[in-house]
Motif scaffolding. Structure first.
Motif: not given
Ligand code: CMC
Length: 433
Positions: A117-118, A120-125, A180
């Motif tokens: 799940d974590q 997914m937040s990687f993409y926001k970078g 994304y």
């Protein structure tokens, strides 16, 4: 007993060096030059035109005859009769699965399709307009930070789980790159669907709308996956092997392979074909572009033409050409401007002496680009699709290398042509160059 075969190399000073000749199951013999280094001399072969970098039992290509075999099976038979996951089993374990093995393998893949799940937040970078291949390099490399419980490369079970994770998760990661990019929410995998259909679902469904896949188009994409699954020691696979030879983990090695694949001379060609067709713009412009491709002073090349190994016909192109016609007929796109241009370009080039003499035929990416466009896959995802398919080839080749008792760190030598030894000069004493 078989007679030992030897090639003799004569040096300028009269020394003669005996080099053993080795034979494979198929294909040309090779001269074993491993002992040459003891003489203080090396061979020079930029681009590996005459060098076998390893021995392998996975894929065989005969460039003159236009043959491609995975573990001995002709690509045409696999593309016609097999599924992508069956081909993955074949490449990874060496054999097509029995019924029970197939079921087990599919379920091993299925239960690993979700990503941490974590992650997914990687993409926001990343910027939303980043090329998906740039995101792929980063996210696949980052898998080693999320799945470090199976990174002992000396442990066959760890290697197997890492391979299964890669096969299962790369399509999810790829679809997430697309979502994304366009600002849609990520779609979770739906494990009731087959591998290829699941990928299309993650690409094209939204939380408010289901994606109903056309079975003929699913089959076309499955063929693209099968045809691109492995291709012996190409640039990206050699990159994976070289990175892996130092003992690096499989996720990092596959990320390196993705980076190498991105180049327009390799996996980036399918995207480059469509860009080229857009640049050509109209059938009437084709002679002008063909003339440019033939002009040595012009760096323009016909993308989707030529291959380092195939000097006759690319067998993958033969299958893909057929699929291309099927897909366009299914979608009623036979009169599509882009397709008409592609067919005219193919016709003109195949009759031109420049291309005939150099044995430059359309390769698989010439047709796969057209099929992907017809499937509504955006241009910047073409090479990502290639990366999904090639993941199994990379990981199978990596696994074979790690299990090879002759494995050594890859460390080519060079022909040095820089300055001779010179002494450092303090800045105040440096005179004009
Ligand atoms: N258009 C025009 N001329 C070409 C082309 C082309 N696509 N490809 C090769 N040539 C010419 C080249 O200029 C050279 O001519 P000359 O003998 O007069 O100097 C001759 O053909 C030999 O070419 P090369 O560059 O020595 O061949 P290579 O084996 O090093 O390169 C290649 C192979 C695939 C990189 C090259 O053919 C190319 O750039 N093709 C276009 C890109 C492409 O479609 N790549 C996808 C390959 S298939 C997918 C994959 O497996 O990755």
């Amino acid at each position: 007993m078989e007679k030992k075969r030897i090639a003799t190399l004569s040096l300028e000073d009269g020394t003669e060096i005996e080099l053993p000749i080795m034979s494979g199951t198929l294909g040309p013999d090779v001269i074993d030059i491993r002992n040459l280094a003891k003489t203080g001399m090396f061979t020079y072969d930029p681009g590996f035109l005459s060098t076998a970098s390893c021995s392998s039992g996975i894929t065989y290509i005969d460039g003159e005859l236009g043959c491609l075999y995975y573990r001995g099976y002709p690509i045409e038979q696999l593309a016609e009769q097999s599924s992508f996951l069956e081909v993955c089993h074949l490449l990874l374990y060496g054999e097509l699965p029995m019924a029970a093995e197939k079921q087990k393998f599919e379920s091993e893949i299925n239960r690993r399709t979700m990503v941490h799940d974590q992650l997914m937040s990687f993409y926001k970078g990343f910027r939303r307009d980043a090329h998906p291949m740039a995101v792929m390099v980063g996210v696949v490399g980052a898998l080693s930070a999320f799945y470090h419980d199976t990174l002992d490369i000396t442990n066959p079970e760890h290697r197997e789980v890492s391979a299964l994770r890669l096969i299962a998760k790369v399509p999810t990661i790829a679809a997430m790159c697309y979502k994304y990019n366009i600002g849609h929410p990520f779609m979770y995998p739906d494990n009731r669907l087959g591998y290829v259909e699941n990928f299309l679902h993650m690409m094209f469904a939204t939380p408010c709308e289901q994606y109903v896949a056309n079975p003929k188009l699913v089959r076309a994409l499955e063929r693209i996956f099968i045809l691109h699954a492995d291709h012996e020691q190409n640039a990206s696979t050699s990159t994976v092997r070289l990175a892996g030879s130092s003992g690096a983990n499989p996720f990092a090695c596959v990320a390196a392979g993705i980076a190498a694949l991105w180049g327009p001379a390799h996996g980036g060609a399918n995207e480059a074909v469509l860009k080229m067709l857009e640049e050509i713009g109209d059938i009437s412009q084709i002679p002008k572009f063909v003339a440019r491709a033939k002009d040595r002073k012009d760096s323009f090349r016909l993308m989707g033409f030529g291959h380092r190994v195939y000097r006759n016909v690319d067998p993958r192109a033969r299958v893909m050409r057929e699929t291309c016609y099927e897909v366009l007929a299914e979608l009623g796109l036979q009169n599509d401007r882009m397709f008409e241009m592609a067919m005219e370009l193919e016709r003109v080039a195949l009759q031109d002496d420049y291309f005939i003499e150099r044995k430059l035929y359309p390769n698989v990416d010439f047709y796969s680009g057209i099929v992907l466009k017809a499937l509504n896959v955006p241009l910047n995802m073409f090479t990502v699709i290639f990366a999904i398919a090639r993941t199994i080839g990379w990981i199978s080749q990596w696994n074979e290398m790690i299990s090879d008792s002759e494995r050594k760190i890859g460390r080519p030598r060079q022909l040095y042509r820089g300055p001779e030894r010179r002494d450092f000069v303090p800045i105040s004493e440096r005179t004009k160059r």
